[in-house]
Design an enzyme around this catalytic site. Sequence first.
Site, short mmCIF file in Angstrom:
data_model
loop_
_atom_site.label_atom_id
_atom_site.label_comp_id
_atom_site.label_asym_id
_atom_site.label_seq_id
_atom_site.Cartn_x
_atom_site.Cartn_y
_atom_site.Cartn_z
N SER A 51 0.92 -1.26 0.14
CA SER A 51 -0.27 0.08 -0.01
C SER A 51 0.87 1.22 0.14
CB SER A 51 -1.11 -0.07 1.22
OG SER A 51 -1.88 0.99 1.27
N ASP A 87 -2.60 6.89 -3.65
CA ASP A 87 -1.33 6.04 -2.81
C ASP A 87 -0.87 4.84 -3.83
OD1 ASP A 87 -3.15 4.30 -2.28
OD2 ASP A 87 -2.40 3.71 -0.31
N ASP A 141 -1.18 1.66 -3.95
CA ASP A 141 -1.90 0.71 -4.66
C ASP A 141 -3.38 1.14 -4.57
OD1 ASP A 141 -3.00 1.13 -1.98
OD2 ASP A 141 -3.65 -1.20 -1.65
N ASP A 198 -5.74 2.56 -3.26
CA ASP A 198 -7.17 2.61 -2.44
C ASP A 198 -7.32 3.81 -1.69
OD1 ASP A 198 -5.00 2.04 -0.48
OD2 ASP A 198 -6.09 0.16 0.22
#
Length: 454
Positions: free
Chosen positions: A108, A247, A249, A251
């Site tokens: 992430s 960000d 990833d 999400d």
Amino acid sequence: MTNQSSGKSRRYFGTDGIRGRVGVWPITPEFVLKLGWAVGKVLARQGNGKVLIGKDTRISGYMFESVLESGLSAAGIDTHLLGPMPTPAIAYLTRTLRAQAGIVISASHNPYYDNGIKFFSSQGTKLPDNIEFAIEEQLEQPMTTVDSAELGKAIRVVDAPGRYIEFCKSTVSSDIILNGLKIVVDCANGAAYHIAPSVFRELGADVIEVGVEPNGLNINDHCGAMHPELTRQRVLEEKADLGIALDGDGDRVVLVDNTGHILDGDTLLYIIAKDKIKRHSLKGGIVGTVMSNLGLENSLKQMGVEFVRVPVGDRYIISELGNRKWDLGGEPSGHIVSMDMTTTGDGIITALQVLAAMRHQELSLAEIRAGLVTYPQILLNVKVAKQDISLENTRIQQTIREVEKDLHNKGRVLLRRSGTEALIRVMVEGDDEKKVKLSAEKLATVVREELGRE
């Protein structure tokens, strides 16, 4: 961690899968190979299906993709490789491609040298507890390989980006057109680099791309939602209408308005909730976390909207939304969950909802955010010796009481351990910015002296 309902303890799975430093157990090729095999063995008992594997742009993603594929193949499970894709895209594709499970290789918002493995069920939600426990039990068994004729195959899904781009666009009504808007889109050199710009461009916006040149090492590096100053700078330089910073990833998201003001997740929640109220489409109340600003809670209450706090983490938000049969929740970090559209946090879809609200009300981003009055809030990170360190320290607890007394019941103090790093997060919030800042620094100093790394 302990599962309260069953009393069992998980050895490997945390609140958001398994995450850590690459090369340090359990984020090693050997462990991830066996993890893939264990997942495959558990899924094979439920029927012959397929598993999707997607990843972000970290250099270690290639390595972990290969060993996961090998482990699953050894267990007789076919894998469909998505390549770099946002985490919410993997949840969506797991559901729509009718896979048994989806695997995300991502850490992430963490730096490139970390990585992690998380799983989605066939419904695009967190794996059920019984499946996680079954995988942990399987990991204790010696690894075996099915007969050669039964080995799993690997297939690359070539149209995955296009499928997800179309899905994102479908979450706003067909009359939402972004013509005339100049938008800076910062993809953090992460998983959305080849997707997010296309979504906004195909809806009519003039898109200025930032953070779309991943090299395996630059994910989240002074860009994206973790460092929105870069987006802010480009918005002002380009005289853009707004900026969207995702960000690594994809999400979570933060936005920047045309004046350079950075809008965090609390502000985005407020904009989306207020628009839903105006259009009579808000289902129930809003779920926030212990980090959500008091100003958001007060503003929602003034609009007659119930607000509930849960611990930090999207799994807690999603669980509470499910229990209450509500749709909308989120965190100040920009992780917003819209259960009426998708099953997990999605930065692109969150940004689209804010853009739709602007179009519905014919307002700029600066104008539409203006109704929210937030309390000054200071968040400081203190590096500590180990991740699970106890906060029940006499001097720390005494300092918390002193700070709370000094705030005269017009603020909040919160200390919590990071779920992913050896950090203590110190948060102080109140109506007096100078007092809040001094109080946070005082508390952080005590935490550092008592628990800090030597």
